[in-house]
Motif scaffolding. Structure first.
Motif, PDB file in Angstrom:
ATOM      1  N   CYS A 158      77.411  74.964   1.449  1.00  0.00           N
ATOM      2  CA  CYS A 158      76.987  75.873   0.730  1.00  0.00           C
ATOM      3  C   CYS A 158      75.542  76.277   0.690  1.00  0.00           C
ATOM      4  N   ASN A 159      75.084  77.311   0.102  1.00  0.00           N
ATOM      5  CA  ASN A 159      73.853  77.424  -0.146  1.00  0.00           C
ATOM      6  C   ASN A 159      73.277  76.309  -1.244  1.00  0.00           C
ATOM      7  N   VAL A 160      71.837  75.865  -1.146  1.00  0.00           N
ATOM      8  CA  VAL A 160      71.634  75.023  -2.027  1.00  0.00           C
ATOM      9  C   VAL A 160      70.212  75.433  -2.514  1.00  0.00           C
ATOM     10  N   PRO A 161      70.068  76.167  -3.881  1.00  0.00           N
ATOM     11  CA  PRO A 161      68.838  76.582  -4.242  1.00  0.00           C
ATOM     12  C   PRO A 161      67.934  75.216  -4.659  1.00  0.00           C
ATOM     13  N   LYS A 162      66.722  75.419  -4.868  1.00  0.00           N
ATOM     14  CA  LYS A 162      65.871  74.314  -5.367  1.00  0.00           C
ATOM     15  C   LYS A 162      65.149  74.590  -6.585  1.00  0.00           C
ATOM     16  N   LEU A 163      64.735  73.664  -7.416  1.00  0.00           N
ATOM     17  CA  LEU A 163      63.622  73.820  -8.522  1.00  0.00           C
ATOM     18  C   LEU A 163      62.689  73.033  -8.841  1.00  0.00           C
ATOM     19  N   LEU A 164      61.749  73.269  -9.508  1.00  0.00           N
ATOM     20  CA  LEU A 164      60.664  72.282  -9.861  1.00  0.00           C
ATOM     21  C   LEU A 164      61.115  71.745 -11.322  1.00  0.00           C
ATOM     22  N   LEU A 250      72.411  69.445 -16.727  1.00  0.00           N
ATOM     23  CA  LEU A 250      73.115  69.763 -17.732  1.00  0.00           C
ATOM     24  C   LEU A 250      73.162  68.970 -18.996  1.00  0.00           C
ATOM     25  N   SER A 251      72.686  67.826 -18.809  1.00  0.00           N
ATOM     26  CA  SER A 251      72.613  66.870 -19.880  1.00  0.00           C
ATOM     27  C   SER A 251      71.126  67.101 -20.734  1.00  0.00           C
ATOM     28  N   GLY A 252      70.413  67.866 -20.270  1.00  0.00           N
ATOM     29  CA  GLY A 252      69.218  68.073 -20.932  1.00  0.00           C
ATOM     30  C   GLY A 252      67.933  67.036 -20.638  1.00  0.00           C
ATOM     31  N   LYS A 253      68.379  66.159 -19.725  1.00  0.00           N
ATOM     32  CA  LYS A 253      67.373  65.057 -19.436  1.00  0.00           C
ATOM     33  C   LYS A 253      66.348  65.525 -18.638  1.00  0.00           C
ATOM     34  N   LEU A 254      66.442  66.520 -17.678  1.00  0.00           N
ATOM     35  CA  LEU A 254      65.649  67.365 -16.943  1.00  0.00           C
ATOM     36  C   LEU A 254      65.574  68.727 -17.318  1.00  0.00           C
ATOM     37  N   VAL A 255      64.551  69.460 -17.246  1.00  0.00           N
ATOM     38  CA  VAL A 255      64.562  71.003 -17.525  1.00  0.00           C
ATOM     39  C   VAL A 255      63.642  71.565 -16.285  1.00  0.00           C
ATOM     40  N   SER A 256      64.248  72.818 -15.944  1.00  0.00           N
ATOM     41  CA  SER A 256      63.521  73.589 -14.990  1.00  0.00           C
ATOM     42  C   SER A 256      62.188  74.114 -15.365  1.00  0.00           C
ATOM     43  N   VAL A 257      61.197  73.874 -14.427  1.00  0.00           N
ATOM     44  CA  VAL A 257      59.713  74.434 -14.642  1.00  0.00           C
ATOM     45  C   VAL A 257      59.391  75.444 -13.966  1.00  0.00           C
ATOM     46  N   THR A 262      60.071  79.870  -7.190  1.00  0.00           N
ATOM     47  CA  THR A 262      61.209  79.073  -6.845  1.00  0.00           C
ATOM     48  C   THR A 262      60.785  78.415  -5.477  1.00  0.00           C
ATOM     49  N   PRO A 263      61.025  77.241  -5.308  1.00  0.00           N
ATOM     50  CA  PRO A 263      60.945  76.672  -3.840  1.00  0.00           C
ATOM     51  C   PRO A 263      62.017  77.041  -2.846  1.00  0.00           C
ATOM     52  N   SER A 264      61.434  76.909  -1.609  1.00  0.00           N
ATOM     53  CA  SER A 264      62.603  77.266  -0.667  1.00  0.00           C
ATOM     54  C   SER A 264      63.843  76.892  -0.670  1.00  0.00           C
ATOM     55  N   PRO A 265      64.887  77.672  -0.610  1.00  0.00           N
ATOM     56  CA  PRO A 265      66.390  77.182  -0.964  1.00  0.00           C
ATOM     57  C   PRO A 265      66.577  76.213   0.377  1.00  0.00           C
TER      58      PRO A 265
END
Length: 316
Positions: A158-164, A250-257, A262-265
């Motif tokens: 699959c393609n995998v997007p990234k996040l900060l 999904l649990s809210g322990k980390l959040v997208s910043v 967006t970082p390179s996928p």
């Protein structure tokens, strides 16, 4: 003469070392050495010239071993053809996995696979370093990034997007950056591979403008799981794949910043060293990995954590 002894001979010739061949075959060096002696005694000639530091093929070995390897290949292919026809799933499953993705997601998937196919034996290698199929005792690797080697066979999962990302505690204490220029005031949790610290982060906005930021950092590690744990502990910001931190998001322990930047996928691939290594088990795993990763990414879309357009580019 045992077929297993001929396999040892072939590996010794490949690695030019009895010790390395034994490690690749998961056996004791003494056992491999005894196999070499049995074959040499059976045919009446020495196949290798040994010194205290080196091992090389003898003249007889240069003639005998290529024919031996051809015969072994034909036997292996005949055995595999039968298994393919009968859809037999068995044997050793030797797979290399990346750090946090392997530990937190793939190992449970493999456990599930083995529960359904009890004749399979699992051997795993977990590391963020690239696998050398001719050095490491693995038959396949599930890894990020499309393969660049011309002599390997691969299946795109699959393609995998990234996040900060960051923990809510970090955001509450240090604030949430809105633009890449703001990142100079924050602590980056960095990845280090082969003594190179990747401290330059790249982002792209919706207008395809690119931004590069040299991050300040007090933590770097060569294991992706370390960055995730530091991030969960509120020690800084991390660039991660959505798959690696899916459960935390999904649990809210980390959040997208900074979701607008967006970082390179990347891509997730299942890599095999040869066509002969693509067994029914490999094909089943390929299909299972595709199904499970897509399910996770769609969960993130349904929860509004990931944009659908990041998945629309996926192709299999």
């Amino acid at each position: 003469m045992l077929l297993e002894d001929l396999i040892v001979i072939s590996k010794v010739a490949e690695f030019r070392s009895i010790t390395a061949a034994a490690e690749n075959l998961d056996m004791r060096t003494a056992t491999a050495s005894a196999a070499v002696k049995r074959v040499e005694n059976a045919i009446g000639v020495e196949l290798f010239v040994r010194t205290t530091r080196h091992l090389r093929l003898s003249t007889a070995g240069e003639r005998y071993i290529p024919q031996c390897e051809k015969a072994l290949s034909m036997l292996a292919q005949a055995k595999q053809n039968i298994k393919d026809d009968l859809d037999i799933i068995d044997g050793n499953l030797r797979i290399a996995l990346s750090s946090d993705f392997g530990r937190n997601l793939v190992i449970p998937w493999l456990d599930e696979f083995m529960d359904s196919h009890p004749q399979v034996n699992l051997r795993t290698s977990i590391s963020d370093s690239n696998i050398d199929f001719y050095r490491d005792a693995v038959d396949m690797a599930l890894r990020y990034g499309s393969p660049t080697e011309a002599n390997v066979y691969g299946f795109k999962i699959c393609n995998v997007p990234k996040l900060l990302c960051a923990s809510p505690e970090y955001i509450a204490k240090f604030g949430q950056p809105q633009h890449p220029d703001d990142l100079t005031e924050h602590n980056g949790l960095l990845y280090q591979l082969y003594d190179i610290v990747h401290d330059e982060w790249c982002f792209t906005d919706s207008h395809n403008h690119q931004y590069k930021v040299k991050m300040n950092s007090n933590r770097a590690g060569n294991d992706g799981e370390l960055a995730r744990r530091w991030c969960l502990a509120g020690k800084g910001l991390a660039v991660k794949s959505f798959l690696d931190v899916s459960a935390d998001l999904l649990s809210g322990k980390l959040v997208s910043v900074m979701p607008d930047f967006t970082p390179s996928p990347t891509e997730l691939w299942l890599i095999c060293p040869s066509r002969q290594s693509i067994t029914p088990a490999v094909r089943l795993l390929r299909d299972s990995f595709r199904e499970k990763t897509l399910h996770i990414l769609k969960q993130l879309v349904d929860e509004g954590i990931l944009e659908q357009r990041s998945l629309d580019k996926s192709s299999f």
